[in-house]
Motif scaffolding. Structure first.
Motif, short mmCIF file in Angstrom:
data_model
loop_
_atom_site.label_atom_id
_atom_site.label_comp_id
_atom_site.label_asym_id
_atom_site.label_seq_id
_atom_site.Cartn_x
_atom_site.Cartn_y
_atom_site.Cartn_z
N PHE A 145 0.81 -1.23 0.00
CA PHE A 145 0.00 0.00 0.00
C PHE A 145 0.84 1.28 0.00
O PHE A 145 0.66 2.16 -0.84
CB PHE A 145 -0.96 -0.03 1.19
N GLU A 146 1.78 1.38 0.92
CA GLU A 146 2.58 2.60 1.01
C GLU A 146 3.43 2.81 -0.25
O GLU A 146 3.61 3.93 -0.72
CB GLU A 146 3.47 2.57 2.26
N ARG A 147 3.95 1.72 -0.79
CA ARG A 147 4.75 1.82 -2.02
C ARG A 147 3.88 2.26 -3.19
O ARG A 147 4.30 3.07 -4.03
CB ARG A 147 5.42 0.49 -2.32
N VAL A 148 2.66 1.74 -3.26
CA VAL A 148 1.75 2.13 -4.33
C VAL A 148 1.43 3.63 -4.25
O VAL A 148 1.44 4.35 -5.25
CB VAL A 148 0.45 1.29 -4.28
N LYS A 149 1.15 4.11 -3.04
CA LYS A 149 0.88 5.55 -2.87
C LYS A 149 2.07 6.39 -3.31
O LYS A 149 1.91 7.43 -3.96
CB LYS A 149 0.53 5.87 -1.41
N LEU A 150 3.27 5.94 -2.97
CA LEU A 150 4.48 6.66 -3.35
C LEU A 150 4.64 6.68 -4.87
O LEU A 150 4.96 7.72 -5.46
CB LEU A 150 5.70 6.01 -2.70
N ASP A 151 4.39 5.55 -5.51
CA ASP A 151 4.51 5.48 -6.96
C ASP A 151 3.45 6.33 -7.66
O ASP A 151 3.72 6.92 -8.72
CB ASP A 151 4.43 4.03 -7.44
N ILE A 152 2.25 6.39 -7.09
CA ILE A 152 1.21 7.27 -7.65
C ILE A 152 1.71 8.71 -7.66
O ILE A 152 1.62 9.42 -8.67
CB ILE A 152 -0.10 7.14 -6.86
N ALA A 153 2.24 9.16 -6.52
CA ALA A 153 2.75 10.53 -6.43
C ALA A 153 3.93 10.75 -7.37
O ALA A 153 4.03 11.80 -8.02
CB ALA A 153 3.15 10.83 -4.99
N ASN A 154 4.83 9.78 -7.46
CA ASN A 154 6.01 9.92 -8.33
C ASN A 154 5.64 10.01 -9.80
O ASN A 154 6.41 10.53 -10.61
CB ASN A 154 6.97 8.75 -8.10
N CYS A 155 4.46 9.49 -10.14
CA CYS A 155 3.99 9.56 -11.54
C CYS A 155 3.06 10.76 -11.76
O CYS A 155 2.38 10.83 -12.79
CB CYS A 155 3.28 8.27 -11.91
N GLY A 156 3.03 11.67 -10.79
CA GLY A 156 2.22 12.88 -10.93
C GLY A 156 0.76 12.69 -10.63
O GLY A 156 -0.06 13.57 -10.94
N GLY A 157 0.40 11.57 -10.01
CA GLY A 157 -0.99 11.30 -9.71
C GLY A 157 -1.37 11.75 -8.31
O GLY A 157 -0.53 12.15 -7.50
N VAL A 158 -2.67 11.68 -8.03
CA VAL A 158 -3.18 12.01 -6.70
C VAL A 158 -4.15 10.91 -6.26
O VAL A 158 -4.87 10.34 -7.09
CB VAL A 158 -3.90 13.37 -6.66
N VAL A 159 -4.17 10.60 -4.98
CA VAL A 159 -5.11 9.62 -4.42
C VAL A 159 -6.43 10.33 -4.13
O VAL A 159 -6.46 11.31 -3.40
CB VAL A 159 -4.54 8.99 -3.14
N ARG A 160 -7.50 9.84 -4.72
CA ARG A 160 -8.83 10.45 -4.54
C ARG A 160 -9.64 9.75 -3.45
O ARG A 160 -10.48 10.37 -2.80
CB ARG A 160 -9.61 10.41 -5.86
N ASP A 161 -9.41 8.45 -3.27
CA ASP A 161 -10.18 7.71 -2.29
C ASP A 161 -9.47 6.39 -2.00
O ASP A 161 -8.69 5.90 -2.82
CB ASP A 161 -11.59 7.43 -2.82
N VAL A 162 -9.73 5.83 -0.83
CA VAL A 162 -9.17 4.53 -0.45
C VAL A 162 -10.26 3.71 0.23
O VAL A 162 -10.94 4.20 1.12
CB VAL A 162 -7.95 4.68 0.50
N GLU A 163 -10.42 2.46 -0.23
CA GLU A 163 -11.35 1.53 0.41
C GLU A 163 -10.52 0.39 1.03
O GLU A 163 -9.64 -0.17 0.36
CB GLU A 163 -12.34 0.96 -0.60
N TYR A 164 -10.86 0.05 2.28
CA TYR A 164 -10.13 -1.00 2.98
C TYR A 164 -11.02 -2.22 3.14
O TYR A 164 -12.12 -2.14 3.69
CB TYR A 164 -9.67 -0.51 4.36
N GLY A 165 -10.56 -3.34 2.63
CA GLY A 165 -11.30 -4.60 2.75
C GLY A 165 -10.31 -5.74 2.87
O GLY A 165 -9.29 -5.61 3.57
N ALA A 166 -10.59 -6.85 2.18
CA ALA A 166 -9.62 -7.95 2.17
C ALA A 166 -8.31 -7.48 1.56
O ALA A 166 -7.22 -7.95 1.94
CB ALA A 166 -10.19 -9.12 1.37
N GLU A 167 -8.42 -6.55 0.62
CA GLU A 167 -7.26 -5.85 0.09
C GLU A 167 -7.59 -4.37 0.03
O GLU A 167 -8.72 -3.97 0.33
CB GLU A 167 -6.89 -6.37 -1.31
N VAL A 168 -6.63 -3.55 -0.31
CA VAL A 168 -6.84 -2.12 -0.41
C VAL A 168 -7.21 -1.76 -1.84
O VAL A 168 -6.59 -2.28 -2.79
CB VAL A 168 -5.58 -1.33 0.01
N LEU A 169 -8.21 -0.91 -2.01
CA LEU A 169 -8.57 -0.42 -3.34
C LEU A 169 -8.37 1.10 -3.35
O LEU A 169 -9.07 1.82 -2.63
CB LEU A 169 -10.01 -0.76 -3.70
#
Length: 208
Positions: A145-169
Motif C-alpha cells: 500500500f505505502e509503495r503504491v501511494k508513493l509510486d502514484i505521487a512519483n507519476c504525478g498522480g493524486v489519491v482520490r479515495d481509499v477503500e479497505y477490505g480484504a485488500e486495499v482499493l
C-alpha cells in the motif's frame, strides 16, 4: 476547452494606502450562490468598513458580476475584474474591503488601489490549471500500500479515495502520460499480479 485557470487556494492580503486600509479576500467558487455567500460573509465580517467592493467570474454560464459598493463608478469592481480577465482566471470571487483613512485618493488612486488589492490576493493564492484527469482503481495488498501511494505521487498522480477490505482499493487520478507510467510500475512492483482498472474521468486543479 480542455483546461482553465483558477485560484489555487483561498487567500487574503492587506495593504495601506494614504491611511486607507485595504483588505482583500479571494476564493475559488463554482456558482453564483457560492460567490454571493462569500460576499455576504465579508459584509458581515467587515460591517463597519466604508466599502466592500467585489467581483466574480464563472466559467459555467459565463457569469461576470462586480460592484463598486459606493466608490465612484468604475474605480473598484471593474479594475478588480480586469485583473482576473487579464490573467485568464475564472471561477473566482474577490472582495476588497476598504476602511477609509480620511485622505481622498482620487479616481486614479482608487483604481490603482483596487487593482493592487485583487492582484495581491491572486498572488497570495497562486494559480492552478484545471485539466481533465483520468480516474483509475488500483487494487493492492496491504504490504504494498505505502509503495503504491508513493509510486502514484512519483507519476504525478493524486489519491482520490481509499477503500479497505480484504485488500486495499485505491482510486487514483492521473494525467494521461502519468497513468501509463504508473500502470507499468504497478506491473513491475507486483510481478504482473496487479493491474489498474479505468474508472472514468474528472476535472481537477493541479498544483499552483
Amino acid at each position: 476547452m480542455d483546461s482553465y485557470r483558477v485560484p489555487a487556494q483561498d487567500a487574503e492580503s492587506e495593504f495601506t494606502e494614504k491611511r486607507s486600509r485595504f483588505i482583500s479576500h479571494i476564493w475559488t467558487v463554482a456558482s453564483e450562490t457560492e460567490a454571493r455567500n462569500r460576499i455576504e460573509e465579508m459584509r458581515r465580517k467587515y460591517y463597519d468598513a466604508r466599502h466592500n467592493c467585489w467581483c466574480y467570474l464563472l466559467r459555467e454560464g459565463g457569469a461576470v458580476r462586480y460592484s463598486d459598493d459606493g466608490e465612484p463608478q468604475g474605480t473598484a469592481g471593474q479594475p478588480m475584474l480586469n485583473v482576473f480577465q487579464r490573467e485568464e482566471v475564472t471561477n473566482v470571487c474577490c472582495v476588497v474591503t476598504r476602511y477609509f483613512g480620511g485622505v481622498l485618493l482620487g479616481a486614479g488612486g482608487l483604481t490603482r488601489a483596487y487593482t493592487r488589492g485583487a492582484k495581491d490576493a491572486l498572488d497570495a493564492a497562486g494559480v492552478a490549471l484545471v485539466q481533465r484527469w483520468t480516474l483509475w482503481d488500483v487494487p493492492c495488498t496491504y504490504p504494498l500500500f505505502e509503495r503504491v501511494k508513493l509510486d502514484i505521487a512519483n507519476c504525478g498522480g493524486v489519491v482520490r479515495d481509499v477503500e479497505y477490505g480484504a485488500e486495499v482499493l485505491v482510486r487514483a487520478a492521473f494525467l494521461p502520460a502519468g497513468a501509463e507510467q504508473f500502470a507499468a510500475r504497478l506491473t513491475e512492483l507486483s510481478a504482473g499480479t496487479l493491474a489498474v482498472r479505468a474508472a472514468g474521468e474528472e476535472y481537477l486543479a493541479g498544483p499552483a
